[in-house]
Design an enzyme around this catalytic site. Structure first.
Site, PDB file in Angstrom:
ATOM      1  CG  ASN A  79      -2.185   0.773   1.026  1.00 19.59           C
ATOM      2  OD1 ASN A  79      -2.271   1.662   0.173  1.00 19.59           O
ATOM      3  ND2 ASN A  79      -3.197   0.475   1.820  1.00 19.59           N
ATOM      4  CB  ILE A  80      -0.008   4.829  -0.490  1.00 15.61           C
ATOM      5  CG1 ILE A  80      -0.617   4.602  -1.874  1.00 15.61           C
ATOM      6  CG2 ILE A  80       0.689   6.184  -0.406  1.00 15.61           C
ATOM      7  CD1 ILE A  80      -1.796   5.507  -2.185  1.00 15.61           C
ATOM      8  CB  ALA A  81       2.843   5.582   3.433  1.00 17.80           C
ATOM      9  CB  SER A  82       3.146  -0.402   2.857  1.00 16.23           C
ATOM     10  OG  SER A  82       3.795  -0.486   1.600  1.00 16.23           O
ATOM     11  N   GLY A  83       6.103   1.151   3.437  1.00 16.35           N
ATOM     12  CA  GLY A  83       7.516   0.927   3.782  1.00 16.35           C
ATOM     13  C   GLY A  83       8.321   0.318   2.644  1.00 16.35           C
ATOM     14  CD  GLU A 102       5.711   3.592  -6.730  1.00 17.18           C
ATOM     15  OE1 GLU A 102       5.850   4.202  -5.647  1.00 17.18           O
ATOM     16  OE2 GLU A 102       4.696   2.965  -7.006  1.00 17.18           O
ATOM     17  NE  ARG A 155       2.487   0.481  -5.057  1.00 22.55           N
ATOM     18  CZ  ARG A 155       2.417   1.680  -4.489  1.00 22.55           C
ATOM     19  NH1 ARG A 155       2.923   2.734  -5.117  1.00 22.55           N
ATOM     20  NH2 ARG A 155       1.825   1.848  -3.331  1.00 22.55           N
TER      21      ARG A 155
HETATM   22  N1  LIG Z   1       8.407   0.287  10.042  1.00 21.80           N
HETATM   23  C1  LIG Z   1       8.199   1.585  10.061  1.00 21.80           C
HETATM   24  N2  LIG Z   1       7.765   2.183  11.186  1.00 21.80           N
HETATM   25  C2  LIG Z   1       7.520   3.515  11.210  1.00 21.80           C
HETATM   26  N3  LIG Z   1       7.707   4.346  10.147  1.00 21.80           N
HETATM   27  C3  LIG Z   1       8.148   3.798   9.001  1.00 21.80           C
HETATM   28  C4  LIG Z   1       8.412   2.405   8.886  1.00 21.80           C
HETATM   29  N4  LIG Z   1       8.827   2.153   7.635  1.00 21.80           N
HETATM   30  C5  LIG Z   1       8.814   3.329   6.983  1.00 21.80           C
HETATM   31  N5  LIG Z   1       8.427   4.310   7.801  1.00 21.80           N
HETATM   32  C6  LIG Z   1       8.220   5.719   7.457  1.00 21.80           C
HETATM   33  O1  LIG Z   1       6.945   5.792   6.841  1.00 21.80           O
HETATM   34  C7  LIG Z   1       6.981   6.649   5.698  1.00 21.80           C
HETATM   35  C8  LIG Z   1       6.659   5.837   4.446  1.00 21.80           C
HETATM   36  O2  LIG Z   1       7.702   4.895   4.238  1.00 21.80           O
HETATM   37  P1  LIG Z   1       8.227   4.563   2.776  1.00 21.80           P
HETATM   38  O3  LIG Z   1       9.319   3.583   2.896  1.00 21.80           O
HETATM   39  O4  LIG Z   1       8.485   5.828   2.039  1.00 21.80           O
HETATM   40  O5  LIG Z   1       6.921   3.850   2.168  1.00 21.80           O
HETATM   41  P2  LIG Z   1       6.491   3.578   0.671  1.00 21.80           P
HETATM   42  O6  LIG Z   1       7.725   3.602  -0.163  1.00 21.80           O
HETATM   43  O7  LIG Z   1       5.844   2.253   0.712  1.00 21.80           O
HETATM   44  O8  LIG Z   1       5.535   4.670   0.317  1.00 21.80           O
HETATM   45  C9  LIG Z   1       8.364   7.268   5.686  1.00 21.80           C
HETATM   46  O9  LIG Z   1       8.294   8.490   6.387  1.00 21.80           O
HETATM   47  C10 LIG Z   1       9.223   6.257   6.451  1.00 21.80           C
HETATM   48  O10 LIG Z   1      10.316   6.863   7.072  1.00 21.80           O
HETATM   49  N1  LIG Z   2       0.067   3.377 -10.446  1.00 18.81           N
HETATM   50  C1  LIG Z   2       0.186   4.232  -9.418  1.00 18.81           C
HETATM   51  C2  LIG Z   2       1.250   4.125  -8.543  1.00 18.81           C
HETATM   52  C3  LIG Z   2       1.336   5.030  -7.511  1.00 18.81           C
HETATM   53  N2  LIG Z   2       0.418   5.987  -7.380  1.00 18.81           N
HETATM   54  C4  LIG Z   2       0.549   6.993  -6.313  1.00 18.81           C
HETATM   55  C5  LIG Z   2       0.278   6.488  -4.940  1.00 18.81           C
HETATM   56  C6  LIG Z   2       1.176   7.344  -4.093  1.00 18.81           C
HETATM   57  O1  LIG Z   2       0.536   8.608  -3.856  1.00 18.81           O
HETATM   58  C7  LIG Z   2       2.372   7.560  -4.993  1.00 18.81           C
HETATM   59  C8  LIG Z   2       3.422   6.501  -4.808  1.00 18.81           C
HETATM   60  O2  LIG Z   2       3.770   6.483  -3.520  1.00 18.81           O
HETATM   61  P1  LIG Z   2       4.246   5.217  -2.663  1.00 18.81           P
HETATM   62  O3  LIG Z   2       3.160   4.252  -2.522  1.00 18.81           O
HETATM   63  O4  LIG Z   2       5.419   4.662  -3.369  1.00 18.81           O
HETATM   64  O5  LIG Z   2       4.589   5.927  -1.418  1.00 18.81           O
HETATM   65  O6  LIG Z   2       1.886   7.440  -6.308  1.00 18.81           O
HETATM   66  C9  LIG Z   2      -0.636   6.058  -8.247  1.00 18.81           C
HETATM   67  O7  LIG Z   2      -1.518   6.946  -8.096  1.00 18.81           O
HETATM   68  N3  LIG Z   2      -0.728   5.192  -9.265  1.00 18.81           N
END
Ligand SMILES: Nc1ncnc2c1ncn2[C@@H]1O[C@H](COP(=O)(O)OP(=O)(O)O)[C@@H](O)[C@H]1O
Ligand SMILES: Nc1ccn([C@H]2C[C@H](O)[C@@H](COP(=O)(O)O)O2)c(=O)n1
Length: 282
Positions: A79-83, A102, A155
């Site tokens: 998911n978005i911001a999953s790490g 990405e 992704r």
């Molecule tokens: N396990 C974790 N616990 C708390 N915060 C995290 C963790 N992993 C990532 N973060 C923080 O959460 C935010 C999203 O992480 P990120 O790696 O950029 O996710 P994604 O690439 O999936 O969008 C960033 O601010 C990152 O520093």
């Molecule tokens: N096909 C896609 C892929 C990504 N996005 C958006 C979703 C997030 O806002 C951003 C990517 O962020 P991440 O999940 O890597 O933190 O881009 C989309 O709309 N469509």
């Protein structure tokens, strides 16, 4: 069309709107891959028609990247911001792995335009624009030339279609004709170009965790994202990768629960290192 999109010369086929203040982000990290902490240029390689290739994916008759069939390909999904980026950063210091993040910065700054921001402001109008560009840039991630034997991508062209395009369409935010255009493009690409994937690593989080991390990350364009959107993106991931009930899986799935704090996640990545690297011996 592919030529116009920047892949010109590499396919060897035989067979003004006012932008918001955050409109332009620095393109500093766009188009690069990381290999043991070093940046390497991620260029598209030469595509040639496939011979009879075995395993992975039915490739016969498709265009293949010259000499790339030996690379193992691992896609980090979630998911978005999953790490995901955090996971890629962790593995970027591993010899043999080249990580390809990405290209979000490209989606935020395309010749001074911000398709990502526009999409969040008005998905009906700009969903097609963003997703067309995502599809192109993700294809480039799959096809770019790398020097390491293992390609780790954030992704994939598959989740772009099966999760994000699907979400826009199913929620009524993408007109049927836009969905049809994107689907035709996706079907053509996957029918004609060999896009191997050996392993999907799914960082499985709750939507609530992502919402918290999203707010903490505070990307300007994403401030409008409600929890409900993350819930729908979560369900689409679960249908595809866990229930296996929605779309074809291009590779086996390794699930890593990812709600834990950062220190525990780094530990989890290390614990799963062998399983992940085993993709290169498949
Ligand atoms: N396990 C974790 N616990 C708390 N915060 C995290 C963790 N992993 C990532 N973060 C923080 O959460 C935010 C999203 O992480 P990120 O790696 O950029 O996710 P994604 O690439 O999936 O969008 C960033 O601010 C990152 O520093
Ligand atoms: N096909 C896609 C892929 C990504 N996005 C958006 C979703 C997030 O806002 C951003 C990517 O962020 P991440 O999940 O890597 O933190 O881009 C989309 O709309 N469509």
């Amino acid at each position: 069309m592919l030529a116009a999109a920047g892949l010109s010369g590499r396919l060897l086929v035989r067979g003004v709107r006012t932008l918001p203040p955050y409109a332009v982000s620095p393109p500093s990290l766009c188009g690069v891959a990381y290999y043991r902490g070093k940046q390497t240029p991620a260029n598209s390689g030469t595509l040639i028609p496939s011979r009879a290739l075995s395993g992975r994916q039915q490739a016969t008759g498709k265009l293949v990247r010259n000499g790339e069939d030996k690379n193992a390909v691992i896609c980090i999904e979630g998911n978005i911001a999953s790490g995901k980026t955090t996971c890629l950063e962790y593995f970027s210091n591993t010899s043999n792995i080249e990580v390809l993040t990405e290209p979000v910065c490209k989606w935020r700054n395309l010749r001074g335009h911000n398709p990502l921001g526009l999409m969040y402001q008005d998905p009906e109008r700009w969903g097609l624009t963003l997703q067309t560009y995502v599809q192109l840039t993700m294809l480039d991630r799959h096809l770019s030339t790398i020097s390491a034997p293992i390609r780790m991508i954030e992704r994939s062209i598959f989740s772009a279609k099966y999760i994000f395009v699907e979400s826009l369409f199913k929620s009524g935010k993408m007109p049927e004709v836009d969905f049809a255009v994107l689907s035709e493009w996706f079907d053509w690409i996957t029918a004609n170009i060999f896009i191997p994937v050996d392993l999907i690593v799914y960082l499985q989080t709750s939507p609530q965790t992502c919402h918290k991390r999203l707010k903490q990350r505070s990307r300007e364009e994403e401030k409008v994202i409600p929890l409900e959107y993350l819930e729908s993106i979560h369900q689409l991931h679960e249908d595809w990768l866990i229930r296996k009930s929605s779309f074809p899986l291009p590779a086996p799935v390794l699930v890593i629960p990812a709600d834990h704090d950062l220190q525990e996640m780094l530990h989890q990545f290390e614990e799963n290192r062998d399983k992940i690297l085993a993709a290169s011996s498949l």
